[in-house]
Design a protein around this motif. Structure first.
Motif, short mmCIF file in Angstrom:
data_model
loop_
_atom_site.label_atom_id
_atom_site.label_comp_id
_atom_site.label_asym_id
_atom_site.label_seq_id
_atom_site.Cartn_x
_atom_site.Cartn_y
_atom_site.Cartn_z
N UNK A 182 0.88 -1.23 0.01
CA UNK A 182 0.02 0.13 0.02
C UNK A 182 0.86 1.41 0.00
N UNK A 183 0.27 2.38 -0.89
CA UNK A 183 1.22 3.38 -0.89
C UNK A 183 0.76 4.54 0.53
N UNK A 184 1.51 4.00 1.52
CA UNK A 184 1.44 4.90 2.67
C UNK A 184 2.62 5.56 2.91
N UNK A 185 2.77 6.62 3.68
CA UNK A 185 4.15 7.48 3.73
C UNK A 185 4.23 8.12 5.22
N UNK A 186 5.39 8.25 5.44
CA UNK A 186 5.60 8.90 6.83
C UNK A 186 4.89 10.19 6.68
N UNK B 25 -8.80 14.21 -4.17
CA UNK B 25 -7.88 13.68 -4.63
C UNK B 25 -6.59 13.28 -3.74
N UNK B 26 -6.68 13.90 -2.51
CA UNK B 26 -5.69 13.66 -1.47
C UNK B 26 -5.56 12.26 -1.08
N UNK B 27 -6.74 11.53 -1.42
CA UNK B 27 -6.87 10.06 -0.96
C UNK B 27 -6.29 9.21 -1.70
N UNK B 28 -5.02 8.65 -1.59
CA UNK B 28 -4.35 7.85 -2.53
C UNK B 28 -4.35 6.34 -1.58
N UNK B 29 -4.97 6.13 -0.42
CA UNK B 29 -4.99 4.91 0.34
C UNK B 29 -6.37 4.49 0.77
N UNK C 295 -10.26 2.50 -5.44
CA UNK C 295 -10.69 1.91 -4.29
C UNK C 295 -9.65 0.74 -4.23
N UNK C 296 -9.04 0.69 -3.32
CA UNK C 296 -7.95 -0.55 -3.08
C UNK C 296 -9.02 -1.67 -2.31
N UNK C 297 -9.05 -2.72 -2.85
CA UNK C 297 -9.97 -3.73 -2.32
C UNK C 297 -8.90 -4.54 -1.46
N UNK D 129 -2.94 -0.32 -9.37
CA UNK D 129 -2.92 -0.40 -10.63
C UNK D 129 -3.75 -1.58 -11.49
N UNK D 130 -4.28 -2.61 -10.57
CA UNK D 130 -5.50 -3.52 -10.83
C UNK D 130 -6.78 -3.09 -10.56
N UNK D 131 -6.85 -1.94 -9.91
CA UNK D 131 -8.51 -1.63 -9.29
C UNK D 131 -9.36 -1.83 -10.52
N UNK D 132 -9.22 -1.45 -11.83
CA UNK D 132 -10.30 -1.38 -12.64
C UNK D 132 -10.28 -2.48 -13.48
#
Length: 541
Positions: A227-231, A306-310, A333-335, A352-355
């Motif tokens: 998951x693309x999470x960051x400090x 748009x800030x919601x990447x996770x 949406x990351x299932x 990258x596989x969401x859709x």
């Protein structure tokens, strides 16, 4: 030569307090608490628990909604090597009593709004002396106003529960001598119990899932690997934290790694949309019903997300229509899929596989194994697209159930957890969840999985929510019944219209034979369809 590693989340909290003391740790009721002050409040509460005799392995329960005190209690419990037990705040007194009887917490911290529930529950908790009860009197969202006749001195009317009561402000106040007596934080390893979390129990008696510090720690590794999470991310905690999905997807990790967590007590779609934009929220865990609620709110069309990447969406199968609604906002949406026993994730579908793979549960987490087995023979299913029960194994998987050897033996085989979910693996190795094994309908000799039909019903423009269950039928064994909640201002479709709509997407043996219109489709505290209640509604109709 290997050396034991302390994986207690308190270690991460102390690290942030040392090196980022002024960085916001928690935002609650629009008040910001930095890491220095949050850690100090945790330390004081841990000291109070220690002074009252709480020690390693004891349980500390919390009964209330999402709050800063909830998080403080959890870390204070872990400071002492104590087991944190978040209680479902939606339970009735008799249900709470059953959990107290089984877990016997040394201390229960309760919000004012749930004091009547706890007062009613304690006399019903057979064999439990009530422990100590601490009423939250420091939360601006729920001010404590004792009724005077009782104050904070309470006991069961029949003498069955003799709990001692106090307020949090009094309980956590200590002198310098008291502070000096606080032990060093407990050094936790993989096998040390961290959380006792009771399942929702929609099919019977709730089971107490034993989640260790290792389960929490390895789930964090799994999430960080995909998951693309960051400090310094802004995390958003709005789903109920007494469920593992909301608690251990991002929130525990956020406080360990120096992020900020915005806590909301309840889910209000318009507020969530405003918060995401105002605070620049990066990560959050929501169940599909919540995402659908956001998309149906009048503010959704103009909201900037748009800030919601996770955004991880789990807790139930994610209908493709929900994914499409967020695509218009540029939010993939990351299932994910998992259960309380997997702490919570077993699989994850990357952005990258969401859709391309909409509706899929995804690939196994990096440090987790998943297999499909024949539910009758327990033999592995190796062919693609063949359905079976999903089993999970890994360091994030619980080791069993609290004081329930029979349930543990039934659900675990050589470290493999039998999830009770039916699914398949496609040719690319990705998993798709079909439905719960216990919810399967057998009609005319055919196996029908309600979730397949529910996904189709979610696409109907007049239907806000839907559930599908089986009902006894003399000719077919079971017949398929759709329980429908219409959008406000719209008419519930007739059974003929419903069959015509579904017939364009499903085989005829999967079409509902009956339907029931309701004001609200029942769901449990985790946002899942409450099939026990739904079946009873159908039975009474």
């Amino acid at each position: 030569m290997s050396h034991p590693v302390n994986i207690n989340p308190v270690r991460g909290l102390l690290y942030q307090a040392r090196y980022s003391p002024e960085h916001p740790a928690v935002i609650y009721e629009d008040e910001t608490v930095d890491y220095a002050h949050f850690t100090e409040s945790v330390r004081r509460l841990a000291g109070a628990l220690a002074r009252s005799g709480v020690g390693t392995g004891d349980r500390v329960a919390y009964l209330g909604l999402n709050s800063e005190v909830f998080l403080r209690t959890m870390f204070a419990a872990w400071w002492l090597g104590t087991v944190f037990e978040p209680l479902n705040f939606r339970l009735a007194p008799r249900e709470v009593a059953g959990l107290l009887t089984r877990s016997t917490p040394a201390v229960t911290i309760v919000e004012p709004g749930h004091v009547p529930v706890l007062e009613a529950a304690l006399p019903l908790a057979e064999g439990y002396d009530g422990g100590s009860v601490v009423v939250v009197d420091t939360d601006p969202a729920v001010p404590w106003t004792p009724d005077g006749s009782r104050g904070v001195e309470a006991s069961g009317d029949d003498g069955a529960a003799a709990a001692s009561w106090t307020t949090l402000g009094t309980y956590a106040a200590g002198s310098a001598d008291d502070d000096a007596a606080l032990p060093e934080p407990f050094e936790a390893s993989d096998g040390d119990l961290a959380v006792l979390m009771f399942t929702s129990g929609t099919t019977g008696q709730p089971k107490g899932v034993r989640l260790t510090h290792g389960n929490l720690f390895w789930n964090a590794f799994n999430v960080d690997s995909l998951v693309d999470t960051r400090r310094r991310d802004m995390n958003y905690a709005v789903a109920p934290l007494f469920h593992i999905g909301a608690l251990n997807s991002f929130t525990v990790r956020a406080l360990v790694r120096g992020n900020t967590t915005l806590v909301r007590r309840t889910f209000v779609p318009s507020q969530v949309l405003a918060d995401i934009e105002h605070y620049g929220v990066n990560t959050t865990f929501l169940v599909p019903a919540m995402v659908l609620g956001l998309s149906q709110d009048p503010a959704f069309e103009q909201a900037r997300l748009e800030s919601l990447r996770g955004l991880i969406c789990a807790g139930a199968p994610v209908p493709p229509v929900v994914i499409s609604l967020l695509k218009s906002k540029g939010v993939p949406v990351q299932q994910a899929w998992g259960l309380t026993e997997t702490a919570p994730f077993a699989t994850y579908l990357p952005t990258e596989l969401t859709y391309e793979k909409a509706g899929f549960a995804g690939m196994p987490m990096l440090y987790t194994e998943v297999r499909i087995v024949d539910p009758a023979t327990h033999e592995p299913v190796t062919e693609p697209d063949v359905r079976g029960e999903l089993w999970v194994k890994g360091p994030n998987v619980a080791d069993g159930y609290w004081q329930d050897d029979r349930a543990t033996a039934a659900a675990f085989t050589d470290g493999w957890f039998h999830t009770g979910d039916i699914g398949y693996q496609d040719a690319d190795g990705l998993y798709y969840i079909v439905d719960r094994l216990k919810d399967m309908i057998i009609t005319g000799g055919e196996n029908v999985y309600p979730a397949e039909i529910e996904r189709v019903l979610a696409e109907h423009p007049d239907i806000a929510d839907a559930a599908v269950v089986g009902a006894p039928d003399e000719q077919w064994g079971e017949r398929i019944v759709a329980v429908l909640q219409a959008h406000p201002g719209r008419e519930t479709p007739t059974i003929e219209e419903l069959r015509e709509f579904c017939g364009q997407r499903l085989a005829r043996y999967k079409l509902p034979k009956d339907m029931l219109a309701v004001g609200t489709v029942p769901r449990n505290g985790s946002g899942k369809l409450d099939k026990v209640t739904i079946r009873e509604l159908v039975r009474q109709s």
